[in-house]
Scaffold this active site. Structure first.
Site, PDB file in Angstrom:
ATOM      1  NE  ARG A  26     -28.320  13.939 -26.248  1.00  0.00           N
ATOM      2  CZ  ARG A  26     -28.091  14.808 -25.638  1.00  0.00           C
ATOM      3  NH1 ARG A  26     -28.445  15.592 -25.868  1.00  0.00           N
ATOM      4  NH2 ARG A  26     -27.738  14.893 -24.936  1.00  0.00           N
ATOM      5  NE  ARG A  30     -32.791  19.613 -27.434  1.00  0.00           N
ATOM      6  CZ  ARG A  30     -31.931  19.973 -26.789  1.00  0.00           C
ATOM      7  NH1 ARG A  30     -32.584  21.178 -26.188  1.00  0.00           N
ATOM      8  NH2 ARG A  30     -30.504  20.041 -26.690  1.00  0.00           N
ATOM      9  NE  ARG A  39     -39.263  18.924 -26.199  1.00  0.00           N
ATOM     10  CZ  ARG A  39     -38.630  20.037 -26.209  1.00  0.00           C
ATOM     11  NH1 ARG A  39     -36.977  19.615 -25.997  1.00  0.00           N
ATOM     12  NH2 ARG A  39     -39.562  21.035 -26.453  1.00  0.00           N
ATOM     13  CG  ASP A  76     -31.036  12.196 -19.683  1.00  0.00           C
ATOM     14  OD1 ASP A  76     -30.531  12.727 -21.216  1.00  0.00           O
ATOM     15  OD2 ASP A  76     -29.807  12.367 -19.432  1.00  0.00           O
ATOM     16  CE1 TYR A 153     -24.870  16.847 -16.934  1.00  0.00           C
ATOM     17  CE2 TYR A 153     -23.445  14.621 -16.861  1.00  0.00           C
ATOM     18  CZ  TYR A 153     -24.081  15.626 -17.384  1.00  0.00           C
ATOM     19  OH  TYR A 153     -24.281  16.702 -19.155  1.00  0.00           O
TER      20      TYR A 153
HETATM   21  O1  CP3 Z   1     -28.121   9.599 -28.442  1.00  0.00           O
HETATM   22  C1  CP3 Z   1     -29.992   9.096 -28.584  1.00  0.00           C
HETATM   23  O2  CP3 Z   1     -30.360   9.872 -29.577  1.00  0.00           O
HETATM   24  C2  CP3 Z   1     -30.301   8.638 -27.326  1.00  0.00           C
HETATM   25  C3  CP3 Z   1     -30.710   9.489 -26.463  1.00  0.00           C
HETATM   26  C4  CP3 Z   1     -29.951   9.837 -25.736  1.00  0.00           C
HETATM   27  C5  CP3 Z   1     -30.613  11.652 -24.660  1.00  0.00           C
HETATM   28  N1  CP3 Z   1     -29.223  11.209 -24.299  1.00  0.00           N
HETATM   29  C6  CP3 Z   1     -31.258  12.054 -25.235  1.00  0.00           C
HETATM   30  C7  CP3 Z   1     -31.728  13.552 -25.088  1.00  0.00           C
HETATM   31  C8  CP3 Z   1     -29.242   9.751 -24.913  1.00  0.00           C
HETATM   32  C9  CP3 Z   1     -27.937   8.028 -25.194  1.00  0.00           C
HETATM   33  C10 CP3 Z   1     -28.372  10.567 -24.150  1.00  0.00           C
HETATM   34  C11 CP3 Z   1     -26.968  10.540 -22.874  1.00  0.00           C
HETATM   35  C12 CP3 Z   1     -26.676  11.806 -21.816  1.00  0.00           C
HETATM   36  N2  CP3 Z   1     -27.579  12.448 -21.339  1.00  0.00           N
HETATM   37  C13 CP3 Z   1     -25.291  11.422 -22.270  1.00  0.00           C
HETATM   38  C14 CP3 Z   1     -24.552  11.218 -22.157  1.00  0.00           C
HETATM   39  C15 CP3 Z   1     -24.356  12.224 -23.950  1.00  0.00           C
HETATM   40  C16 CP3 Z   1     -23.481  13.321 -23.844  1.00  0.00           C
HETATM   41  O3  CP3 Z   1     -24.080  14.199 -25.239  1.00  0.00           O
HETATM   42  O4  CP3 Z   1     -22.648  13.693 -24.245  1.00  0.00           O
HETATM   43  C17 CP3 Z   1     -25.244  12.998 -21.349  1.00  0.00           C
HETATM   44  C18 CP3 Z   1     -24.356  14.082 -20.523  1.00  0.00           C
HETATM   45  C19 CP3 Z   1     -27.014  13.419 -20.357  1.00  0.00           C
HETATM   46  C20 CP3 Z   1     -27.561  14.544 -19.228  1.00  0.00           C
HETATM   47  C21 CP3 Z   1     -28.293  15.314 -20.313  1.00  0.00           C
HETATM   48  N3  CP3 Z   1     -29.413  15.344 -21.457  1.00  0.00           N
HETATM   49  C22 CP3 Z   1     -27.911  16.927 -21.299  1.00  0.00           C
HETATM   50  C23 CP3 Z   1     -26.664  18.110 -20.747  1.00  0.00           C
HETATM   51  C24 CP3 Z   1     -29.183  16.694 -21.974  1.00  0.00           C
HETATM   52  C25 CP3 Z   1     -28.600  18.844 -22.669  1.00  0.00           C
HETATM   53  C26 CP3 Z   1     -29.973  18.934 -21.645  1.00  0.00           C
HETATM   54  C27 CP3 Z   1     -30.359  20.519 -23.072  1.00  0.00           C
HETATM   55  O5  CP3 Z   1     -31.643  21.633 -22.842  1.00  0.00           O
HETATM   56  O6  CP3 Z   1     -29.660  20.481 -24.244  1.00  0.00           O
HETATM   57  C28 CP3 Z   1     -29.866  15.864 -22.218  1.00  0.00           C
HETATM   58  C29 CP3 Z   1     -31.565  16.338 -22.446  1.00  0.00           C
HETATM   59  C30 CP3 Z   1     -31.223  15.811 -23.138  1.00  0.00           C
HETATM   60  N4  CP3 Z   1     -31.097  14.365 -23.762  1.00  0.00           N
HETATM   61  C31 CP3 Z   1     -31.945  15.488 -24.976  1.00  0.00           C
HETATM   62  C32 CP3 Z   1     -32.468  14.251 -25.382  1.00  0.00           C
HETATM   63  C33 CP3 Z   1     -32.393  14.131 -27.037  1.00  0.00           C
HETATM   64  C34 CP3 Z   1     -32.872  17.636 -25.368  1.00  0.00           C
HETATM   65  C35 CP3 Z   1     -33.829  17.256 -24.370  1.00  0.00           C
HETATM   66  C36 CP3 Z   1     -34.699  18.025 -25.099  1.00  0.00           C
HETATM   67  O7  CP3 Z   1     -35.545  17.345 -25.918  1.00  0.00           O
HETATM   68  O8  CP3 Z   1     -35.362  18.922 -24.954  1.00  0.00           O
END
Ligand code: CP3
Length: 355
Positions: A26, A30, A39, A76, A153
């Protein structure tokens, strides 16, 4: 086979490096004001993922700001279930939603087999754009969720606390769950091979929810499926270099030996395992990635340096370490703390090398 020169790729392949490479799960997100501004320009998170130009910009932000040793594709894991026909949205606060959830055979039959070059063409274009813009400064990592983690999911309909639906299905209707997991094995294998064809130089499989399973269930429902994917990947890229495969399974330190025998090149560890002991347990069969507690980034720069040094010292002066956090950076993390961490890792010298 030719050897890569990038530190990150060398460490993944257990080849010697002059220092330990570092990237952070990540790393684009944010906690970076420049991410929030892009974003906003995109409208929302999903639009950002689907806009190759803007997704490229946010992928490169942490590389430019911190000098990390690898970039990770901005996307994602949940774009795969969406491409298979599910409705995906990110509600504010409650996390992702996938609708309607998969609960029976007819829900399963509604999923379509997908062609990543078609439905996820925007990801492929993002990969090509990032590679151009990176110009070989650092390697690009592609990724997918594991079949088990994606299935959580898809069956729960979003994030979950108890995983009651999918675990009920696992115990009462294993053939239904296996039907879903088999489709995901095929989808993820195709997806990662397409990413490799379009230019990612390593791939990471995220099994974020493997750790909620018992030992036998992890082996049967999660690891066995990741193993099938690893076996089906094209492990040589279009450039002729090996494409390392990283398995990151959160909360799965207890299954380390089994993961190391899966055919992957690297096992990613969360912070609950001592990385020195982990190295003894895998005995050089795989490289290791990790494993600082992300919460260390709430501490002072001095304490961050000490804790980073503790991980590096515990692993010792051996090849095959990729420094990372044990899970992703939190949105309330201060970017200066990340800068301190990256400096600490990149400037670290083992005592034995300084007589
Ligand atoms: O690592 C990186 O920088 C690459 C980008 C990346 C994202 N998601 C961006 C993201 C990667 C590799 C993921 C993988 C991902 N997505 C996983 C596996 C890794 C982990 O964190 O365990 C999972 C379980 C997801 C599913 C997902 N997407 C969740 C649970 C969430 C969070 C929801 C929230 O609002 O907190 C996301 C959203 C997400 N994916 C964000 C980002 C930067 C935040 C989105 C935003 O900008 O609001």
């Amino acid at each position: 086979m030719p050897e890569p020169h990038h530190l990150f790729l060398r460490a993944c392949l257990n080849l010697p490096t002059e220092r330990t490479p570092v990237w952070i799960m990540r790393q684009a997100g944010r906690y970076l004001p420049e991410y929030m501004s892009i974003r906003q320009q995109a409208g929302d998170f999903l639009n950002l993922c689907k806009n190759p130009e803007l997704a490229t910009q946010v992928t490169l932000q942490p590389i430019d700001r911190f000098g990390l040793d690898a970039a990770i594709l901005f996307s994602d894991i949940l774009v795969v279930p969406e491409a298979m026909g599910m409705g995906l949205s990110f509600g504010s606060g409650e996390g992702p939603l996938l609708e309607p959830p998969i609960r029976n055979r007819s829900d399963l039959e509604r999923l379509h087999p997908f062609d990543p070059e078609q439905e996820l063409d925007y990801v492929m274009e993002t990969i090509r754009t990032i590679r151009k813009r990176l110009d070989d400064r650092v390697p690009l990592i592609g990724f997918s969720g594991s079949p088990w983690t994606l299935a959580t999911y898809m069956v729960e309909g979003g994030s979950s606390k108890n995983f009651s639906r999918i675990k009920g299905m696992m115990y009462d209707q294993p053939e239904l769950l296996n039907g879903l997991l088999n489709r995901l094995v095929e989808a993820v294998t195709r997806y990662l091979n397409a990413q490799i064809r379009h230019g990612v130089q390593a791939v990471q499989i995220f099994d974020t929810w493997g750790g909620v399973l018992g030992h036998r269930e992890f082996l049967e429902f999660s690891l066995a499926n990741m193993q099938k994917i690893v076996a089906g990947l094209d492990k040589t890229g279009p450039d002729g270099l090996p494409v390392p495969v990283i398995l990151f399974a959160k909360g799965c330190g207890a299954h380390l030996e089994a993961m190391a025998a899966s055919g992957c090149h690297v096992v990613g560890l969360d912070w609950t395992t001592d990385i020195g002991e982990a190295r003894q347990r895998v005995q050089g069969r795989v490289a290791l990635q990790g494993n600082l507690d992300p919460a260390v980034l709430y501490a002072s720069p001095e304490r961050i340096r000490q804790e980073a040094a503790r991980v590096l010292t515990a692993y010792g002066p051996h090849p095959g370490l990729i420094f990372n956090l044990g899970h992703g950076i939190a949105p309330d993390c201060h970017p200066e703390k990340v800068a301190s961490l990256v400096q600490a890792v990149q400037g670290f010298q083992h005592e034995s090398r300084h007589p």
